[in-house]
Scaffold this motif. Sequence first.
Motif, short mmCIF file in Angstrom:
data_model
loop_
_atom_site.label_atom_id
_atom_site.label_comp_id
_atom_site.label_asym_id
_atom_site.label_seq_id
_atom_site.Cartn_x
_atom_site.Cartn_y
_atom_site.Cartn_z
N TYR A 61 -5.26 35.05 38.57
CA TYR A 61 -3.97 34.93 37.89
C TYR A 61 -3.70 33.45 37.64
O TYR A 61 -4.31 32.58 38.26
CB TYR A 61 -2.84 35.57 38.71
CG TYR A 61 -2.65 34.94 40.07
CD1 TYR A 61 -1.70 33.94 40.27
CD2 TYR A 61 -3.43 35.33 41.16
CE1 TYR A 61 -1.54 33.35 41.51
CE2 TYR A 61 -3.27 34.75 42.40
CZ TYR A 61 -2.31 33.76 42.57
OH TYR A 61 -2.15 33.17 43.80
N ASN A 62 -2.78 33.19 36.74
CA ASN A 62 -2.43 31.82 36.40
C ASN A 62 -1.46 31.29 37.45
O ASN A 62 -0.27 31.61 37.43
CB ASN A 62 -1.80 31.77 35.01
CG ASN A 62 -1.52 30.37 34.55
OD1 ASN A 62 -1.51 29.43 35.34
ND2 ASN A 62 -1.28 30.21 33.26
N PHE A 63 -1.96 30.48 38.38
CA PHE A 63 -1.12 30.00 39.48
C PHE A 63 -0.06 29.00 39.03
O PHE A 63 0.81 28.64 39.81
CB PHE A 63 -1.98 29.42 40.61
CG PHE A 63 -2.79 28.21 40.20
CD1 PHE A 63 -2.26 26.94 40.28
CD2 PHE A 63 -4.09 28.38 39.73
CE1 PHE A 63 -3.02 25.84 39.90
CE2 PHE A 63 -4.84 27.28 39.35
CZ PHE A 63 -4.31 26.00 39.43
N ILE A 64 -0.13 28.57 37.79
CA ILE A 64 0.90 27.66 37.27
C ILE A 64 2.17 28.44 36.90
O ILE A 64 3.27 27.93 36.96
CB ILE A 64 0.36 26.85 36.07
CG1 ILE A 64 -0.79 25.96 36.55
CG2 ILE A 64 1.45 26.03 35.43
CD1 ILE A 64 -1.52 25.25 35.43
N LYS A 65 1.99 29.71 36.54
CA LYS A 65 3.14 30.56 36.22
C LYS A 65 3.87 30.93 37.51
O LYS A 65 3.33 30.81 38.60
CB LYS A 65 2.69 31.84 35.52
CG LYS A 65 2.22 31.65 34.12
CD LYS A 65 1.94 33.00 33.48
CE LYS A 65 1.56 32.86 32.03
NZ LYS A 65 1.32 34.17 31.41
N SER A 66 5.07 31.46 37.36
CA SER A 66 5.82 31.90 38.53
C SER A 66 5.13 33.12 39.15
O SER A 66 4.43 33.88 38.45
CB SER A 66 7.25 32.26 38.16
OG SER A 66 7.29 33.51 37.50
N ASN A 67 5.34 33.32 40.45
CA ASN A 67 4.78 34.49 41.12
C ASN A 67 5.37 35.77 40.54
O ASN A 67 4.70 36.79 40.50
CB ASN A 67 5.01 34.42 42.62
CG ASN A 67 4.10 33.41 43.28
OD1 ASN A 67 2.93 33.32 42.94
ND2 ASN A 67 4.64 32.63 44.20
N SER A 70 3.41 36.52 37.37
CA SER A 70 2.05 36.94 37.74
C SER A 70 2.07 38.34 38.36
O SER A 70 1.15 39.14 38.13
CB SER A 70 1.43 35.94 38.71
OG SER A 70 1.24 34.70 38.07
#
Length: 139
Positions: A61-67, A70
């Motif tokens: 998952y894109n760890f830059i996005k919010s949890n 995601s």
Amino acid sequence: MHLNNMISDGKPHPLWRQTSGLGALLLQDPTNFGASSGKAMTVSDLKKISPCWYPVHAMGYNFIKSNGESAVTIAERLRGLVKGYKKRGFKCNEVIIVTHSMGGLLARALIHPSYGKMLDDKDVKIVTVQHEQCFKKQL
């Protein structure tokens, strides 16, 4: 691979025997490796669970996005996987989530009613969340 090949010709696969590999680790008293209670698995236990199939899927998952964002994405993927297995004739409605590091926060968001909404999902039951954490020894 090892979960899907526990029993061969009615006997534990060499990796699952009490004297070597996973068997040496798992077919012993759980207090030997830090558990506070419980019973050792037996060969009979292995035979009961060996007909099941245990696929493993990694989900990046894109760890830059919010949890929260995601969690919505991962929840959709989980629901899609389960739907796909059912479509192919498998009995599949339970998943085990294994996380590491920030994935633990994502797992919490998966069951949150505002994000992944998987706590009481009608099609997919999260059986447990296993969180693995690495600790570094300070010098």
